[in-house]
Design an enzyme around this catalytic site. Structure first.
Site, PDB file in Angstrom:
ATOM      1  CB  SER A   1      -0.466  -0.360   1.111  1.00  0.00           C
ATOM      2  OG  SER A   1      -0.012   0.912   2.620  1.00  0.00           O
ATOM      3  CG  ASP A   2       1.982   5.476  -1.655  1.00  0.00           C
ATOM      4  OD1 ASP A   2       2.839   5.960  -0.683  1.00  0.00           O
ATOM      5  OD2 ASP A   2       2.019   6.368  -2.518  1.00  0.00           O
ATOM      6  CD1 TRP A   3       2.047   7.650   5.915  1.00  0.00           C
ATOM      7  CD2 TRP A   3       4.482   7.367   5.381  1.00  0.00           C
ATOM      8  NE1 TRP A   3       2.627   7.397   6.957  1.00  0.00           N
ATOM      9  CE2 TRP A   3       4.083   7.440   7.027  1.00  0.00           C
ATOM     10  CE3 TRP A   3       5.249   6.950   5.246  1.00  0.00           C
ATOM     11  CZ2 TRP A   3       4.540   7.340   7.999  1.00  0.00           C
ATOM     12  CZ3 TRP A   3       6.450   6.949   5.839  1.00  0.00           C
ATOM     13  CH2 TRP A   3       6.276   7.190   7.170  1.00  0.00           C
TER      14      TRP A   3
END
Length: 742
Positions: A279-281
């Protein structure tokens, strides 16, 4: 000889397959020993407590959780000392599964290269691959296993701050660059000590956010997604990319992090991607803010079922996934698949054989001191500079010039030349490591040339107190160089701008200096296209320098004095006004197309603006002149199984050697769906000595003629086509017609 070569290739394939089989067996054996908590731990990534690119998870128990096998990966851990310390904690866990260390190594580690958008302006795939290769060598020597790059998002909106991180607006160019960057980062194979895993991001369509605002919604047709935004991702996968990162945006109402169509159907299904998706942050948790998931538990459910394998920083899997499995809502098979994908990469990296193999102080010291790295940074920086204007042969500057006034807020900057997304290294003195533009000019000029300096103004704000000094300084000089632009942190993540004009009073400073009557050269430092209409219309010479990295000053000086003949071409269109955005070269025609840039009456146009961009895609000048002639097609009719050879002569008719990026565009005149007015389908960067002529050849095949029809079938339709050869999308030198027949 041929039989021996074939046998050797078969043996290599056999041993590679055997090795993979061995890794898969090791993964399966380890999986059987893992508890559900340990499995979920492999899907959990935390940041260190410094250099965060998002809200840090406050967790005083990080070290204890590593010892318990509850964390599989860390990011933002800098240096061999600290990666070794954290890895030692992992070696105290029950199963001693090593950590993965990731880092945003976007355009260099210690040796910083130009911003990715600037590198794209080089149109030089070998140079771009070299930049990624050096970054990988430095990062891997300092304990990093994994870079969160390349970003391959197509973007047609320069208001978006992250446009600096990609390759611009064009799918074909972006795909070629995506492939080159992955090859550069990963080298010959994962597990080599100078290789890092690439992470292709952001999957998908992040660059099409409404209004150019970061993290914003995207709404587009499936055909637009397949034809324009996904090909660079597929190119990166074809290059062997180890990992993918999903994007913050929702796509047609579904957050990408929880989008099964993207991750299950396309990436892991149709494309058969065998790596893992991170996932992104915090993007798993952000599905709650999207209004898509009720709470973190539901977000975890949506993400794991959609195909997101590793949770970066949201703790959604850490605290909810075991319960979802216990409740029977999530199959343990989904968890096991995600864990196996991650473990497989750890085995491929050799971390189970030696968890500390990338944390070698002596190797790190040797690699970071390699002078070849700075040489590569200089080469790529030179190639990335774009000459936008050069009236009256203002450039190159004569080395016999007596006095130069170097004016502007960027002249004596050091760290700013690194640009956004540069790695913060605690032990680096940037004033000594980075070559400022002032230092670069001092390195270049002889003892008989006097350099004068005045700051003039700040980048932002309305203070003009420094104008008088700047004007007086300019009056004393034979030529004036003005260095202006946006701050290095005005482009990048969360740096969208509604107004992309030159900030502050910088253009007023340009006007004041231009009024002195001295020859003026303007350097524009930026991470995106800016709007600077008065400067563009009135100043004789303009050089777009972007942010060029460690060797910025030397590269700029080389171009200013003609020791390097600029060869960059714009990878993205520069608008005249914000109201033109989105503006891009390969748009569809309309039923009432403008006939020229001044057409206004009942055509698709603005009544208060020219129809053309300020600077078109593919544009860039040189200190020499190139002539295109003698276009020939091997045939004017082909079947889909055949090809056409396109050839022409390119001549350097100027007085100095130079490189030209020759661009091949195609136009499908009529289709079952509307096609773009023209599309880049090939290019070559050609170096010619003064007076030299070369025959340039391209091949047109079915693939270059294909598109997604109204049934979303990838096909080439019989019909009439036009081939156009140009120096830019708006400067077509040669063209001819051909037909694809049944």
């Amino acid at each position: 000889m041929k039989k021996i070569t074939t046998f050797a290739l078969l043996m290599v394939s056999f041993f590679a397959a055997a090795q993979q089989q061995t890794i898969d067996q090791k993964v399966n054996d380890l999986l059987k020993k893992m508890t559900i908590e340990e499995k979920i731990g492999q899907l959990n990534q935390y940041t260190g407590d410094n250099q965060a690119t998002g809200p840090i998870t406050i967790n005083p128990n990080k070290q204890a959780e590593i010892k318990q096998g509850l964390i599989g990966s860390m990011l933002n851990i800098i240096g061999t000392k600290y990666t070794r310390q954290y890895q030692e904690l992992a070696m105290q866990s029950r199963l001693k599964i090593p950590l993965l260390f990731g880092q945003d190594v976007i355009h260099g580690y210690k040796t910083t290269f130009p911003l990715p958008l600037a590198e794209a302006a080089s149109w030089d795939l070998q140079a771009i691959e070299l930049a990624a290769r050096v970054a990988a060598e430095e990062a891997s020597a300092n304990g990093i296993h994994w870079t969160f790059a390349p970003m391959v998002d197509i973007s047609r909106d320069p208001r978006w701050g992250r446009v600096m991180e990609g390759a611009g607006e064009d799918t074909y160019l972006g795909s070629k660059i995506a492939y080159a960057r992955v090859k550069g980062f990963q080298g010959n194979k994962l597990g080599d000590l100078n290789s890092v895993m690439a992470c292709v991001k952001h999957f998908a369509a992040y660059g099409a956010g409404v209004g150019g605002r970061d993290y914003n919604s995207v709404d587009m047709s499936e055909r637009m997604l397949l034809e324009t935004y996904l090909p660079p991702f597929k190119a990166a996968l074809d290059a062997g990319a180890a990992t993918f990162m999903n994007s913050f945006n929702d796509l047609n109402g579904i957050p990408a992090t929880g989008n099964a169509h993207l991750q299950r159907d396309i990436l892991k299904g149709k494309w058969n991607f065998q790596g893992f998706v991170v996932s992104d942050w915090g993007s798993i948790g952000e599905m709650v803010a999207h209004g898509y998931s009720k709470d973190l538990k539901e977000a975890a459910y949506s993400a794991i079922t959609a195909g997101s394998d590793m949770d970066m920083e949201s703790n959604a899997y850490r605290y909810n996934l075991a319960q979802l499995v216990k409740e029977g809502r999530v199959s343990i098979d989904l968890v096991d698949d995600a864990v196996k994908r991650i473990l497989r990469k750890k085995f491929e990296l050799g971390l189970f054989d030696d968890p500390y193999r990338y944390s070698d102080d002596k190797r790190a010291e040797k690699v970071l001191a390699n002078p070849a790295n700075r040489k590569a940074a200089l080469e790529v920086a030179e190639k990335s500079i774009v000459l936008l204007k050069n009236e009256n042969q203002t450039l190159p500057i004569s080395k016999s010039v007596k006095t130069i006034a170097f004016i502007g807020p960027m002249v004596k900057e050091y760290k700013a030349n690194m640009g956004f997304w540069s790695v913060e290294l605690p032990d680096v003195n940037y004033d000594k490591w980075v070559v400022s533009q002032w230092d670069g000019l001092q390195n270049k000029v002889g003892k008989n040339t006097k350099l004068l300096y005045a700051k003039g103004c700040d980048i932002t704000g309305d203070n003009k107190d420094g104008f008088a000094e700047a004007v007086e300084t300019a009056k004393q000089a034979d030529i004036v160089i003005l260095s202006i632009g946006e701050r290095h942190d005005m482009s990048g993540e969360a740096k969208s701008r509604s107004n992309i004009n030159l900030p502050g009073v910088q253009e007023d400073l340009v006007k004041a200096i231009q009024a002195t009557g001295k020859p003026v050269v303007v350097l524009i430092n930026a991470g995106r296209p800016l709007i600077f209409n008065w400067t563009a219309d009135n100043v004789p010479a303009i050089v777009y320098t972007w942010w060029l990295g460690t060797e910025a000053g030397n590269a700029i000086a080389d171009v200013l004095f003609g020791d390097y003949n600029p060869s960059g071409k714009l990878p993205i269109t520069f608008p005249r006004e914000v109201g033109q955005i989105p503006i891009y070269y390969n748009h569809f025609s309309t039923g009432r197309p403008a006939k020229n840039e001044d057409s206004k009456n009942y055509v698709s146009a603005y009544i208060d603006l020219k129809n053309s961009p300020k600077f078109p895609f593919g544009y860039g000048l040189s200190y020499t002149k190139f002539d295109y002639s003698g276009l020939k097609l091997s045939s004017t009719k082909i079947k889909s199984s055949e090809t056409i050879k396109v050839s022409f002569q390119l001549s350097n008719v100027g007085k100095v050697a130079g490189e030209e990026v020759v661009q091949l565009y195609l136009k499908d005149k009529f289709g079952s769906v509307v096609r773009p007015v023209l599309e880049l389908r090939d290019f070559q960067k050609v170096k010619l000595n003064a007076g030299e002529t070369k025959t340039i050849e391209f091949t047109i095949d079915k693939e270059k003629l294909s598109f997604y029809n109204d049934k979303l079938e990838w096909t080439a339709e019989p019909g009439d086509f036009e081939v156009l050869i140009g120096a830019s999308s708006a400067d077509i030198k040669l063209k001819s017609d051909f037909e694809l027949v049944q």
